[in-house]
Design a protein around this motif. Structure first.
Motif, PDB file in Angstrom:
ATOM      1  N   ASP A  65      87.151  50.071  54.062  1.00 34.65           N
ATOM      2  CA  ASP A  65      87.873  50.166  55.289  1.00 34.65           C
ATOM      3  C   ASP A  65      87.515  49.792  56.715  1.00 34.65           C
ATOM      4  N   LEU A  66      87.430  48.519  56.730  1.00 33.50           N
ATOM      5  CA  LEU A  66      86.701  47.987  57.719  1.00 33.50           C
ATOM      6  C   LEU A  66      87.193  47.251  59.027  1.00 33.50           C
ATOM      7  N   GLN A  67      87.240  47.434  60.041  1.00 35.53           N
ATOM      8  CA  GLN A  67      87.410  46.788  61.381  1.00 35.53           C
ATOM      9  C   GLN A  67      86.597  46.198  62.174  1.00 35.53           C
ATOM     10  N   ILE A  68      86.244  45.186  61.977  1.00 39.05           N
ATOM     11  CA  ILE A  68      84.910  44.762  63.015  1.00 39.05           C
ATOM     12  C   ILE A  68      85.627  44.620  64.456  1.00 39.05           C
ATOM     13  N   ASP A  69      84.719  45.465  65.284  1.00 39.28           N
ATOM     14  CA  ASP A  69      85.045  44.958  66.595  1.00 39.28           C
ATOM     15  C   ASP A  69      83.905  44.412  67.345  1.00 39.28           C
ATOM     16  N   HIS A  70      84.097  43.108  67.788  1.00 37.91           N
ATOM     17  CA  HIS A  70      83.375  42.280  68.134  1.00 37.91           C
ATOM     18  C   HIS A  70      82.949  42.668  69.359  1.00 37.91           C
ATOM     19  N   PRO A  85      76.097  46.883  67.038  1.00 39.29           N
ATOM     20  CA  PRO A  85      76.152  45.637  66.214  1.00 39.29           C
ATOM     21  C   PRO A  85      77.127  45.312  65.194  1.00 39.29           C
ATOM     22  N   VAL A  86      77.661  44.394  64.708  1.00 41.39           N
ATOM     23  CA  VAL A  86      78.519  44.326  63.802  1.00 41.39           C
ATOM     24  C   VAL A  86      77.865  44.555  62.251  1.00 41.39           C
ATOM     25  N   TYR A  87      76.579  44.069  62.175  1.00 39.34           N
ATOM     26  CA  TYR A  87      75.879  44.480  60.695  1.00 39.34           C
ATOM     27  C   TYR A  87      75.751  46.093  60.768  1.00 39.34           C
ATOM     28  N   ARG A  88      75.866  46.827  61.847  1.00 37.53           N
ATOM     29  CA  ARG A  88      75.698  48.231  61.714  1.00 37.53           C
ATOM     30  C   ARG A  88      77.145  48.872  61.294  1.00 37.53           C
ATOM     31  N   GLN A  89      78.069  47.912  62.182  1.00 33.69           N
ATOM     32  CA  GLN A  89      79.472  48.715  61.535  1.00 33.69           C
ATOM     33  C   GLN A  89      79.824  48.349  60.293  1.00 33.69           C
ATOM     34  N   ILE A  90      79.165  47.090  59.613  1.00 30.84           N
ATOM     35  CA  ILE A  90      79.448  47.089  58.391  1.00 30.84           C
ATOM     36  C   ILE A  90      78.709  48.233  57.381  1.00 30.84           C
ATOM     37  N   ALA A  91      77.606  48.370  57.616  1.00 31.10           N
ATOM     38  CA  ALA A  91      76.624  49.390  57.125  1.00 31.10           C
ATOM     39  C   ALA A  91      77.433  50.713  57.118  1.00 31.10           C
ATOM     40  N   GLU A  92      77.804  50.922  58.224  1.00 30.31           N
ATOM     41  CA  GLU A  92      78.524  52.534  58.409  1.00 30.31           C
ATOM     42  C   GLU A  92      79.682  52.378  57.493  1.00 30.31           C
ATOM     43  N   ALA A  93      80.404  51.280  57.549  1.00 31.27           N
ATOM     44  CA  ALA A  93      81.678  51.344  56.567  1.00 31.27           C
ATOM     45  C   ALA A  93      81.485  51.520  55.240  1.00 31.27           C
ATOM     46  N   ARG A 134      78.422  53.169  53.910  1.00 29.41           N
ATOM     47  CA  ARG A 134      78.299  54.489  53.949  1.00 29.41           C
ATOM     48  C   ARG A 134      79.384  55.316  53.681  1.00 29.41           C
ATOM     49  N   ALA A 135      80.416  55.093  54.655  1.00 28.53           N
ATOM     50  CA  ALA A 135      81.411  56.078  54.934  1.00 28.53           C
ATOM     51  C   ALA A 135      82.283  55.877  53.362  1.00 28.53           C
ATOM     52  N   ALA A 136      82.423  54.601  52.692  1.00 29.80           N
ATOM     53  CA  ALA A 136      83.293  54.344  51.808  1.00 29.80           C
ATOM     54  C   ALA A 136      82.405  55.122  50.452  1.00 29.80           C
ATOM     55  N   ALA A 137      81.237  55.002  50.626  1.00 33.74           N
ATOM     56  CA  ALA A 137      80.293  55.805  49.351  1.00 33.74           C
ATOM     57  C   ALA A 137      80.305  57.148  49.599  1.00 33.74           C
ATOM     58  N   THR A 138      80.380  57.820  50.686  1.00 31.53           N
ATOM     59  CA  THR A 138      80.518  59.192  50.954  1.00 31.53           C
ATOM     60  C   THR A 138      81.759  59.603  50.268  1.00 31.53           C
ATOM     61  N   ALA A 139      83.069  58.899  50.920  1.00 30.74           N
ATOM     62  CA  ALA A 139      84.299  59.064  50.434  1.00 30.74           C
ATOM     63  C   ALA A 139      84.588  58.820  48.932  1.00 30.74           C
ATOM     64  N   GLY A 140      83.717  58.374  48.393  1.00 30.47           N
ATOM     65  CA  GLY A 140      83.994  58.111  46.757  1.00 30.47           C
ATOM     66  C   GLY A 140      84.607  56.913  46.428  1.00 30.47           C
ATOM     67  N   ARG A 168      76.927  35.114  57.192  1.00 32.01           N
ATOM     68  CA  ARG A 168      76.432  35.641  56.054  1.00 32.01           C
ATOM     69  C   ARG A 168      75.213  36.694  56.382  1.00 32.01           C
ATOM     70  N   ASN A 169      74.592  35.965  57.382  1.00 31.00           N
ATOM     71  CA  ASN A 169      73.181  36.578  57.900  1.00 31.00           C
ATOM     72  C   ASN A 169      73.282  38.164  58.356  1.00 31.00           C
ATOM     73  N   THR A 170      74.710  38.373  59.096  1.00 35.66           N
ATOM     74  CA  THR A 170      75.165  39.658  59.476  1.00 35.66           C
ATOM     75  C   THR A 170      75.326  40.544  58.171  1.00 35.66           C
ATOM     76  N   VAL A 171      75.987  40.051  57.286  1.00 32.93           N
ATOM     77  CA  VAL A 171      75.951  40.685  56.082  1.00 32.93           C
ATOM     78  C   VAL A 171      74.699  41.398  55.334  1.00 32.93           C
ATOM     79  N   VAL A 172      73.817  40.285  55.352  1.00 35.71           N
ATOM     80  CA  VAL A 172      72.502  40.388  54.982  1.00 35.71           C
ATOM     81  C   VAL A 172      71.640  41.763  55.567  1.00 35.71           C
ATOM     82  N   ALA A 173      72.075  41.608  57.016  1.00 37.09           N
ATOM     83  CA  ALA A 173      71.296  42.401  58.026  1.00 37.09           C
ATOM     84  C   ALA A 173      71.748  43.779  57.525  1.00 37.09           C
ATOM     85  N   ALA A 174      73.281  43.993  57.226  1.00 36.33           N
ATOM     86  CA  ALA A 174      73.770  45.296  57.023  1.00 36.33           C
ATOM     87  C   ALA A 174      73.142  45.555  55.723  1.00 36.33           C
ATOM     88  N   TYR A 175      73.013  44.984  54.608  1.00 35.40           N
ATOM     89  CA  TYR A 175      72.368  45.343  53.378  1.00 35.40           C
ATOM     90  C   TYR A 175      70.953  45.690  53.392  1.00 35.40           C
TER      91      TYR A 175
END
Lengths: 505, 505
Positions: free
Chosen positions: B4-9, B14-22, B24-30, B52-59
């Motif tokens: 459940d991810l809305q990127i806010d540019h 940073p976008v990679y942190r937004q992705i990581a946070e999403a 994390r949240a999805a994992a926590t919420a099951g 792709r590098n942004t997603v790599v940075a999030a991972y």
């Protein structure tokens, strides 16, 4: 006491240093009696129309040089001869409080460049020194229109605080232009800075702590050397050949010095005008990858090509993975806007934004919004289309003058873009003396040592053709050529000498 | 996988942190299966429309937290449970290069403030958080006129490089205003900066090296704390009483810690709104003089007094000998111009100018020239005459609302100027919970810990009345009051939560 002193309040030479210099000059010229009493600080301050503290600072400076002695209650006296420093000032209360500064601003760290920056220039003279765009070609009306539009249509939001990373619409505009040039880049990968200088400063400050090594081309951009000095970082110069930095020597430097970054200007390198070949670009990236060393690409001049094929940036080749890219609108358009940018991988950009917030909370939104409007309305592309042939013409004009007036043995580059060319004098010309003689004859250029970290390079000169008219180019080159002919003999100075308060860049 | 991810540019997250946070949240919420495979970086990048590098940075970030594991060739998997950090990334080539940063940007040094700066704000909500001037009162037309005039009349010179210390005419204008306020100052004593933030940064960087001590009021300006953090300097907090910093405790601090400077906001101190009495000003200067410790006076709010007698600045009392004075046009007029200044004795100013040149080559001449035009045409004085009564009215409106809606035991200041007031909650209110609840109910303010170097102060709040309308003030204070009544119980969030990308200041 006769002090032949004109205070120049607009000068970058602080007033107290101007006063100290005048006293030094008067003493040297014998206009001040050795051992004699200097005027009381209060009196001299009144005479010159400055604060008493300014005069106190001047006397302190002279005392620190051993040129004067202060005796509490009696006054300040010229030394009989030069002696060791004596920091005691007029009275206890005026003793300097400000004696210890951080290495970041230590005079030793910045002094060399500082003195060079403060070039003396006859304002009636001709300057090939600054790497400035042609002032008369700046599209003032279009810029004025852009400010007018954003203030009318957007209004107060552009007069408020904004995102530290930059005005979102301008970041989009920059990202689009970079993508058009082959880069992989999102709006979120960009930070808007106060010119390329701040971009360099933020990037270096993010990676380089005191004593850390940074690979540079030598000669290189003066402003980058200043930043290295302020951080106490170690510049590791790697030689170039015609294709750019030599990868074999880079590899040795990476092994030996474990640098934290490699700073490069692959296109129209400042000051050598060299362009790194495409094969070399790929090779340098391969070496950097092998040693996992980030590359900082300063592409200030990429869009100023007027001849020859455009090469891909390192950032485009690398896919923006390990190259930190920076550029500026200062040279393409107008330095007075002070807008540049840096594009970096997320983990780096995040830190650059933090440091930008610490340094100044972000670049003026109004400037960014107006610039964005101007670029989106096509103003920048139009302007580039207009200035490229003009710079080509000025380059050719300078080449003609050089062929006509410069002696055998002088060698110069043939840049396909950018704002200047690079020239090496024959070994029998005294580069120092020529620089002084040219200056006294009203012609200024950037001497090569400005671009070296070790004071070498005085046999070279950077001659900017961009901001001089064809007539000025012909006349200025003729003057320098004539001086070389006379092997740097001094002639009588022409015109009033005043202080150039401008950065050279 | 459901992200459940809305990127806010536009966000400063940073976008990679937004992705990581999403994730994390999805994992926590099951919503993500424990141990399950995350989408390939390429696919997720395509889905989200990012590099792709942004997603790599999030991972990478999640891997560094032990939340995911990467297996070369197989992909990235959610951890069974939280484990120790595992820095290995998808494949060798994507291993992070950027692992070591300088202390200046180390997340540890800036992290605390960073997370606070990134406040989540409902854009439909009400903000008392930023110390911003009233946007709707900024005299846009007059500012537009000033830009128009300087571009028409002066033209290209204001679009070029200028003296690093600042546009001479603006420096004259500032010097004149300071003299009118009782200071001894020449044009040459001034450096124009990008807002007060850069003034603070340059001054601190000139005096404070890693480990050096600096005396501060506590609580104090967040931006000053950020600079101290970036320099690795030690803040030495000296308590205040009603008259300002206590001189007896200052003396002890000076003896014990040998600080390199004392940073003060004597007038409408941010955030406490306290005004140092005139007697105290003299006393503090006497103590500083005894220990030869430079005083940095941040007078951002001096001209924003709407009630009571104006007191002399420390700089005026001291005669500008050992006080380094700084201020800004951001709060008086418009933050989007980013113009402030610093006034310092010659030996200090010279170094500040050098450091300014290293950081950004000087503030935009165009901005400076237009601002100078505006001030010389009387625009600033007119504007100040208009905003002072407006801020008084808003202050009174907030005081009325506080009396009406806040409980017994809450205590607040009665500022005679500036943009905000300072409030301390009764001890039985959970300041943390209230802040979160208010935010979720669409009301934002600055929690007290933003102004402390040690995370304390959560029982305090800074409430800016300057940028909110009377209706917003009434409604926002009522909401907070109601939440306190219910002792910080969470209620349903109203409105869409988006990211506030603005600095709080």
């Amino acid at each position: 006491m006769i002090l032949d002193l004109q205070i120049d309040h607009d000068s970058e030479i602080p007033v107290y240093r101007q006063i100290a210099e005048a006293i030094r000059a008067a003493a040297t010229a014998g206009r001040l009696e050795s051992g004699g009493r200097l005027p009381p600080t209060r009196d001299l301050a009144r005479q010159l129309g400055v604060n008493r503290n300014t005069v106190v600072a001047a006397y302190d400076l002279l005392a620190s040089e051993g040129r004067v002695h202060s005796h509490t209650g009696r006054g300040t006296f010229l030394a009989e001869r030069i002696e060791a420093a004596d920091r005691s000032a007029n009275d206890e209360d005026d003793e300097p409080w400000f004696t210890g500064f951080t290495p970041a601003v230590d005079a030793a760290a910045l002094g060399g460049l500082q003195s060079i920056y403060r070039l003396v220039l006859s304002r009636e003279g001709i300057s090939f020194a600054g790497s400035y765009p042609a002032a008369e070609m700046i599209p003032i009306d279009a810029i004025r229109g852009a400010f007018d539009q954003v203030l009318r249509r957007i209004g107060s939001p552009v007069l408020g605080y904004g995102p530290t990373a930059g005005y979102p619409s301008l970041r989009e505009t920059i990202a689009r232009r970079m993508r058009d040039a082959g880069s992989t880049v999102d709006t979120g990968d960009l930070l808007v800075t106060n010119g390329a200088q701040q971009a360099v400063e933020l990037v270096f400050r993010t990676f380089l702590d005191r004593g850390d090594a940074a690979v540079i081309e030598e000669p290189t951009y003066t402003g980058a050397l200043s930043v290295l000095g302020s951080l106490g970082a170690r510049p590791i110069a790697v030689p170039m050949d015609d294709d750019g930095m030599r990868p074999d020597l880079l590899e040795i430097a990476l092994q030996r010095h474990r640098p934290r970054l490699i700073y490069l200007q692959p296109t129209f390198q400042n000051p050598t005008t060299r362009v790194m070949s495409e094969a070399r670009r790929r090779e340098i990236l391969r070496v950097a990858t092998r040693y996992r060393c980030p590359v900082v690409e300063d592409d200030w001049a990429g869009e100023l090509r007027f001849e020859g094929p455009t090469l891909p940036t390192l950032h485009a080749i690398d896919g923006g993975r390990h190259v930190i890219y920076l550029s500026t609108f200062s040279k393409k358009l107008a330095p007075g806007l002070r807008v540049g940018w840096v594009c970096a991988p997320p983990v780096v950009l995040e830190r650059l934004v933090e440091l930008k917030r610490v340094e100044d909370c972000g670049t003026s939104l109004l400037l960014q919004a107006a610039l964005d409007r101007f670029v989106r309305d096509g103003g920048l592309d139009e302007h580039l289309a207009r200035i490229r042939p003009a710079y080509l013409e000025r380059r050719d004009c300078m080449l003609r003058a050089l062929r006509k007036y410069f002696p055998q043995g002088a060698e110069w580059t043939l840049p396909q873009g950018g704002l200047f060319l690079w020239l090496t004098l024959p070994s029998d010309v005294d580069g120092d003396a020529l620089f002084d003689a040219a200056r006294q004859n009203g012609v200024l250029y950037s001497r090569g040592d400005l671009f070296h970290s070790d004071g070498s390079g005085t046999q070279a000169m950077r001659l900017a053709y961009s901001a001089a008219t064809p007539d000025e180019i012909e006349s200025g080159i003729k003057t320098i050529g004539g001086l070389i002919e006379r092997r740097g003999d001094r002639t009588e100075a022409t015109g009033q000498e005043t202080i150039d308060a401008m950065p050279i860049l």
